[in-house]
Design a protein around this motif. Sequence first.
Motif, PDB file in Angstrom:
ATOM      1  N   ARG A 198      15.888 -17.645  37.007  1.00 49.23           N
ATOM      2  CA  ARG A 198      16.798 -18.067  38.082  1.00 49.23           C
ATOM      3  C   ARG A 198      16.749 -19.580  38.279  1.00 49.23           C
ATOM      4  O   ARG A 198      17.788 -20.222  38.543  1.00 49.23           O
ATOM      5  N   LEU A 199      15.564 -20.170  38.155  1.00 46.20           N
ATOM      6  CA  LEU A 199      15.402 -21.607  38.354  1.00 46.20           C
ATOM      7  C   LEU A 199      15.557 -22.406  37.068  1.00 46.20           C
ATOM      8  O   LEU A 199      15.539 -23.646  37.091  1.00 46.20           O
ATOM      9  N   GLY A 200      15.669 -21.718  35.934  1.00 48.28           N
ATOM     10  CA  GLY A 200      15.876 -22.399  34.670  1.00 48.28           C
ATOM     11  C   GLY A 200      14.642 -23.089  34.131  1.00 48.28           C
ATOM     12  O   GLY A 200      14.743 -24.154  33.500  1.00 48.28           O
ATOM     13  N   VAL A 201      13.463 -22.485  34.361  1.00 52.93           N
ATOM     14  CA  VAL A 201      12.216 -23.062  33.854  1.00 52.93           C
ATOM     15  C   VAL A 201      11.459 -21.975  33.090  1.00 52.93           C
ATOM     16  O   VAL A 201      11.798 -20.788  33.151  1.00 52.93           O
ATOM     17  N   SER A 202      10.409 -22.370  32.410  1.00 51.15           N
ATOM     18  CA  SER A 202       9.605 -21.391  31.687  1.00 51.15           C
ATOM     19  C   SER A 202       8.717 -20.625  32.657  1.00 51.15           C
ATOM     20  O   SER A 202       8.443 -21.074  33.781  1.00 51.15           O
ATOM     21  N   ARG A 203       8.235 -19.457  32.212  1.00 49.71           N
ATOM     22  CA  ARG A 203       7.358 -18.644  33.045  1.00 49.71           C
ATOM     23  C   ARG A 203       6.068 -19.394  33.351  1.00 49.71           C
ATOM     24  O   ARG A 203       5.562 -19.345  34.480  1.00 49.71           O
ATOM     25  N   ASN A 204       5.516 -20.108  32.359  1.00 50.16           N
ATOM     26  CA  ASN A 204       4.264 -20.839  32.580  1.00 50.16           C
ATOM     27  C   ASN A 204       4.435 -21.923  33.643  1.00 50.16           C
ATOM     28  O   ASN A 204       3.542 -22.152  34.472  1.00 50.16           O
ATOM     29  N   THR A 205       5.582 -22.602  33.615  1.00 50.92           N
ATOM     30  CA  THR A 205       5.838 -23.632  34.633  1.00 50.92           C
ATOM     31  C   THR A 205       5.886 -23.005  36.014  1.00 50.92           C
ATOM     32  O   THR A 205       5.318 -23.548  36.981  1.00 50.92           O
ATOM     33  N   LEU A 206       6.546 -21.855  36.138  1.00 47.76           N
ATOM     34  CA  LEU A 206       6.621 -21.181  37.429  1.00 47.76           C
ATOM     35  C   LEU A 206       5.235 -20.737  37.887  1.00 47.76           C
ATOM     36  O   LEU A 206       4.882 -20.874  39.068  1.00 47.76           O
ATOM     37  N   VAL A 207       4.437 -20.194  36.977  1.00 40.46           N
ATOM     38  CA  VAL A 207       3.089 -19.752  37.339  1.00 40.46           C
ATOM     39  C   VAL A 207       2.269 -20.920  37.877  1.00 40.46           C
ATOM     40  O   VAL A 207       1.553 -20.790  38.877  1.00 40.46           O
ATOM     41  N   ASP A 208       2.373 -22.096  37.232  1.00 41.48           N
ATOM     42  CA  ASP A 208       1.650 -23.272  37.715  1.00 41.48           C
ATOM     43  C   ASP A 208       2.118 -23.658  39.112  1.00 41.48           C
ATOM     44  O   ASP A 208       1.307 -24.030  39.984  1.00 41.48           O
ATOM     45  N   ALA A 209       3.428 -23.609  39.364  1.00 44.62           N
ATOM     46  CA  ALA A 209       3.962 -23.964  40.675  1.00 44.62           C
ATOM     47  C   ALA A 209       3.475 -22.995  41.743  1.00 44.62           C
ATOM     48  O   ALA A 209       3.071 -23.402  42.846  1.00 44.62           O
ATOM     49  N   LEU A 210       3.491 -21.702  41.448  1.00 42.04           N
ATOM     50  CA  LEU A 210       3.039 -20.713  42.432  1.00 42.04           C
ATOM     51  C   LEU A 210       1.546 -20.839  42.698  1.00 42.04           C
ATOM     52  O   LEU A 210       1.075 -20.628  43.824  1.00 42.04           O
ATOM     53  N   ALA A 211       0.773 -21.192  41.678  1.00 43.21           N
ATOM     54  CA  ALA A 211      -0.662 -21.401  41.885  1.00 43.21           C
ATOM     55  C   ALA A 211      -0.897 -22.551  42.859  1.00 43.21           C
ATOM     56  O   ALA A 211      -1.792 -22.502  43.718  1.00 43.21           O
ATOM     57  N   GLN A 212      -0.088 -23.595  42.736  1.00 38.18           N
ATOM     58  CA  GLN A 212      -0.220 -24.728  43.657  1.00 38.18           C
ATOM     59  C   GLN A 212       0.135 -24.307  45.081  1.00 38.18           C
ATOM     60  O   GLN A 212      -0.581 -24.635  46.040  1.00 38.18           O
ATOM     61  N   LEU A 213       1.231 -23.562  45.235  1.00 40.30           N
ATOM     62  CA  LEU A 213       1.635 -23.113  46.570  1.00 40.30           C
ATOM     63  C   LEU A 213       0.630 -22.139  47.167  1.00 40.30           C
ATOM     64  O   LEU A 213       0.412 -22.122  48.382  1.00 40.30           O
ATOM     65  N   ASP A 214      -0.001 -21.322  46.315  1.00 38.21           N
ATOM     66  CA  ASP A 214      -1.038 -20.404  46.782  1.00 38.21           C
ATOM     67  C   ASP A 214      -2.229 -21.203  47.315  1.00 38.21           C
ATOM     68  O   ASP A 214      -2.781 -20.891  48.383  1.00 38.21           O
ATOM     69  N   ALA A 215      -2.613 -22.253  46.575  1.00 39.28           N
ATOM     70  CA  ALA A 215      -3.740 -23.083  47.016  1.00 39.28           C
ATOM     71  C   ALA A 215      -3.430 -23.793  48.330  1.00 39.28           C
ATOM     72  O   ALA A 215      -4.319 -24.031  49.153  1.00 39.28           O
ATOM     73  N   GLU A 216      -2.151 -24.127  48.535  1.00 40.88           N
ATOM     74  CA  GLU A 216      -1.758 -24.821  49.764  1.00 40.88           C
ATOM     75  C   GLU A 216      -1.544 -23.857  50.922  1.00 40.88           C
ATOM     76  O   GLU A 216      -1.391 -24.305  52.073  1.00 40.88           O
ATOM     77  N   GLY A 217      -1.499 -22.549  50.651  1.00 41.30           N
ATOM     78  CA  GLY A 217      -1.348 -21.564  51.707  1.00 41.30           C
ATOM     79  C   GLY A 217       0.075 -21.162  52.017  1.00 41.30           C
ATOM     80  O   GLY A 217       0.319 -20.449  53.002  1.00 41.30           O
ATOM     81  N   TYR A 218       1.022 -21.590  51.192  1.00 42.03           N
ATOM     82  CA  TYR A 218       2.418 -21.230  51.445  1.00 42.03           C
ATOM     83  C   TYR A 218       2.740 -19.814  50.963  1.00 42.03           C
ATOM     84  O   TYR A 218       3.632 -19.159  51.507  1.00 42.03           O
ATOM     85  N   VAL A 219       2.086 -19.359  49.924  1.00 46.60           N
ATOM     86  CA  VAL A 219       2.306 -18.000  49.409  1.00 46.60           C
ATOM     87  C   VAL A 219       0.952 -17.337  49.179  1.00 46.60           C
ATOM     88  O   VAL A 219      -0.085 -18.012  49.135  1.00 46.60           O
ATOM     89  N   ARG A 220       0.993 -16.019  49.029  1.00 44.59           N
ATOM     90  CA  ARG A 220      -0.211 -15.267  48.714  1.00 44.59           C
ATOM     91  C   ARG A 220       0.137 -14.324  47.556  1.00 44.59           C
ATOM     92  O   ARG A 220       1.101 -13.546  47.638  1.00 44.59           O
ATOM     93  N   THR A 221      -0.614 -14.413  46.465  1.00 41.70           N
ATOM     94  CA  THR A 221      -0.405 -13.553  45.301  1.00 41.70           C
ATOM     95  C   THR A 221      -1.512 -12.506  45.282  1.00 41.70           C
ATOM     96  O   THR A 221      -2.696 -12.861  45.220  1.00 41.70           O
ATOM     97  N   ARG A 222      -1.122 -11.229  45.332  1.00 43.14           N
ATOM     98  CA  ARG A 222      -2.103 -10.151  45.420  1.00 43.14           C
ATOM     99  C   ARG A 222      -1.780  -9.062  44.382  1.00 43.14           C
ATOM    100  O   ARG A 222      -1.204  -8.015  44.682  1.00 43.14           O
TER     101      ARG A 222
END
Length: 470
Positions: free
Chosen positions: A49-73
């Motif tokens: 949907r965002l036009g990026v690779s899966r690895n790039t998205l995973v890195d972005a979500l890991a950053q947001l998880d560390a910042e507390g914006y999302v939670r991956t469970r």
Amino acid sequence: MTGAPDELRPPLPGEALHARVARTLREAILAGTVPEGTRLPGHRALAARLGVSRNTLVDALAQLDAEGYVRTRGRSGTRVAVPGPARVEEAQAPLPLSAWATRALAGHVPDAGGTYAVDFRVGQPVPDLYPAGAWAQALARQARAAGQATLPDPAPELGPLETRRALAAYLNAERGARVTPDMVMLTGGTQASLDALARVFLEEGRVAALEDPTYPGARAALGATGATLFPVPVDPAGLDPAALPDRATLLYLTPGAQYPTTVALPAARQAEVVAWARRTGALILEDDYAADLHHAARPPAAMQGLAPERVILLGSFSKSLAPVTRSGYLVAPERVTRLLAGTRPLTDRAPATLDALALADVLASGAYARHLRRARQAIRHRHEVLLAALAALPGWEVTPARAGLHVHVTLPPPLSEEEAVRLAAGVGVALTPAAPLALGPRPPAVLLAFAHLTPDRIREGVTRLAGAFT
């Protein structure tokens, strides 16, 4: 996939792709577009949907998880963990400004901005007169010498002793001042000097006298303390000593070349001002802003030489060298510099040591004196060109400048400053109105800076003005 963004935010300079993805999602969360508890699409779907690779998205979500914006469970997926609208409301709440900040902002005179064919507005650098070669050589010499043993410095808060010695020698020889190194404090420029002195000596209930009209930076610095500002009128001979208040803590003035009228304060009036200061106990802040750019062969002596115990000399090399150097100083009685050395660590630091040592090098080597001879000659010629050209504007009363980089022009009635600035802008010429520099009523006037313009550009600008006003 409700609420998830469909495209990435525009990139920022130097921003990595995963950081851009993280910023896109973070802003959507904070805006409430993706509410708290929302489950984000799967990694592959959201990446597509965002036009990026899966690895790039995973890195972005890991950053947001560390910042507390999302939670991956695990199998429950990635869910938004931060409520957005409350955070937005908090960010948009009014800032709790202090009384000092409110007064400082009230005294600020904004730049009108804009692009013009010929720009006569004051405050512009003069790059073609900057001694780039001499400054670069001085910096290189001092950089090579860094780390070598130097003389012990008993007052490092005031700036390097070598620079204070060089400045004292220069001011005594060239400005008729009476200075020792312990009377010198290096600053980031005249505005920094004014701020330091205002904070130490002024508060609500005290009086600060100043010329009217005057340099807006001085008015802002003194007024921000809450002190009462007492305007002292300026006539064709400068500040009027008879109009000084019965008491004041500080008096700010520009005796060598009054700002903005450019008139010089005669010796007799200087003596009257000093006598007033001794009688009332006031300290005089002498802004020597244009002395090194005096149009004569040698500038007049500094007022500080008349009364070193009462006069604090403020100087800067931002005009005579270049603003980028941020090299300024103040000269005060030793009891004042000791006081400033004690308060400085709370609000300020001495200018960069390498720049300060380069300034000492330029002064001691004679490079600064050679630069001034060339700069004064060029500025004097450009001033003469401007005066000759302005003769084409009938009724414009020009005050020839003995020093500095602009002239003061009183406008013929019924022409107002607003109309003059508007008509000039209509032919591609920028002027500085004088009214914002005054506390009381003054005849309509404008300022024309000239030193940054070549003679041909000066003539072109005045020709355009003549077409608009005649």
